[in-house]
Motif scaffolding. Structure first.
Motif, PDB file in Angstrom:
ATOM      1  N   GLU A 137       0.686  -1.173  -0.038  1.00 30.18           N
ATOM      2  CA  GLU A 137       0.124   0.064   0.089  1.00 30.18           C
ATOM      3  C   GLU A 137       0.745   1.444   0.007  1.00 30.18           C
ATOM      4  N   THR A 152      -0.301 -11.966   5.389  1.00 26.64           N
ATOM      5  CA  THR A 152      -1.122 -11.789   4.014  1.00 26.64           C
ATOM      6  C   THR A 152      -1.352 -12.760   3.120  1.00 26.64           C
ATOM      7  N   GLU A 155      -4.415 -14.673   4.262  1.00 23.78           N
ATOM      8  CA  GLU A 155      -5.706 -14.023   4.551  1.00 23.78           C
ATOM      9  C   GLU A 155      -6.240 -13.148   3.527  1.00 23.78           C
ATOM     10  N   SER A 156      -5.251 -12.379   2.617  1.00 22.27           N
ATOM     11  CA  SER A 156      -5.541 -11.510   1.579  1.00 22.27           C
ATOM     12  C   SER A 156      -6.436 -12.395   0.419  1.00 22.27           C
ATOM     13  N   ARG A 157      -7.449 -11.717  -0.176  1.00 17.19           N
ATOM     14  CA  ARG A 157      -8.117 -12.316  -1.366  1.00 17.19           C
ATOM     15  C   ARG A 157      -7.960 -11.248  -2.579  1.00 17.19           C
ATOM     16  N   ASP A 158      -6.948 -10.131  -2.418  1.00 20.78           N
ATOM     17  CA  ASP A 158      -6.969  -9.364  -3.589  1.00 20.78           C
ATOM     18  C   ASP A 158      -5.511  -9.933  -4.509  1.00 20.78           C
ATOM     19  N   GLU A 161      -2.540  -7.836  -4.861  1.00 18.87           N
ATOM     20  CA  GLU A 161      -1.641  -7.692  -3.639  1.00 18.87           C
ATOM     21  C   GLU A 161      -0.814  -8.968  -3.544  1.00 18.87           C
ATOM     22  N   LEU A 162      -1.449 -10.188  -3.707  1.00 15.62           N
ATOM     23  CA  LEU A 162      -0.665 -11.467  -3.582  1.00 15.62           C
ATOM     24  C   LEU A 162       0.026 -11.666  -4.917  1.00 15.62           C
TER      25      LEU A 162
END
Length: 248
Positions: A137, A152, A155-158, A161-162
């Motif tokens: 970010e 990250t 947990e992330s689903r972007d 970002e991944l």
């Protein structure tokens, strides 16, 4: 008491004498070997943990010395285990353990090559553990594998970002150890040959249908979540969508 001996040829071509002794004597040898290996393994594990949690030249040297001691013991016990005949052993646990002890692993390598191999592992681990990437970010914070990147990736689903973290992490770690890893694999394969291991192609072909079904199942679930714009329901799965840095 020894009852006799037999001869057999190792994969390397050397002739090995196989001692024929009572099963009780073999069981005693296995138990003694396990006790000695456990003691050295604990020492090596503690030294390795000290190095990994406090990376300095001193802790690295101590870790390598502890690994050398373990490897030397493992090799000696392994060569002793190879001298026993396994044919008439009735206890399946004793037979299994003797077979495992007979595999020298990487300890089969020449001592100077083995030291180099262990140092390669330590150097790769050092670069792997100390690599950092900028946060997605703000591009201001330094993130390490533990805990930020691991959390990250889980947990992330972007997908953007991944993919960013997956790629950046490999730029900062994988690219740094690429040449070392190639040499590491060469030594490992050499050890496998010296231990008499054969190709795994038949085993892989047996597992492949199950793996392909599992792969397709996971891909279908991910496609339903992300849609065709991120992952089509055919072909390979992008590694960064699978929950951690190792696509597990």
């Amino acid at each position: 008491m020894w009852r006799g001996f037999s001869l057999f040829i190792l994969a390397s071509g050397w002739i090995q004498v196989a001692l024929t002794v009572s099963e009780l004597e073999i069981k005693s040898f296995v138990q003694d070997a396990e006790t000695k290996l456990e003691i050295e393994s604990i020492k090596a594990t503690h030294a390795s943990w000290n190095f990994e949690s406090n990376i300095t030249d001193e802790t690295q040297a101590l870790s390598l010395d502890a690994q050398d001691a373990y490897d030397a013991l493992f090799k000696k016990i392994g060569k002793d285990a190879q001298r026993y005949s396994k044919e008439n052993i009735q206890d399946p646990d004793v037979k299994r353990k003797l077979k495992l002890l007979s595999n020298l692993g990487t300890a089969v390598l020449r001592p100077d090559i083995l030291r180099k191999f262990n140092k390669l592992k330590a150097e790769m681990g050092k670069k792997y553990s100390t690599a950092k990437v900028k946060d997605y970010e703000s591009m201001l914070l330094d993130y390490s594998l533990e805990p930020e990147l691991t959390q990250t990736m889980a947990e992330s689903r972007d997908p953007a970002e991944l993919e960013y973290y997956w790629t950046q992490w490999r730029d900062q770690s994988g690219k740094q150890i690429k040449d070392m890893y190639k040499e590491y694999v060469e030594h490992y394969n050499n050890a496998a040959v010296l231990n008499g291991f054969k190709e795994m192609e038949n085993t892989w072909q047996g597992l492949k249908p199950l793996y392909e079904e599992l792969h397709a199942y996971v891909r279908n679930k991910l496609n339903k979540h992300y849609g065709d714009s991120v992952l089509k329901n055919s072909g390979p799965i992008p590694a960064h969508l699978l929950g951690n840095m190792w696509a597990q």
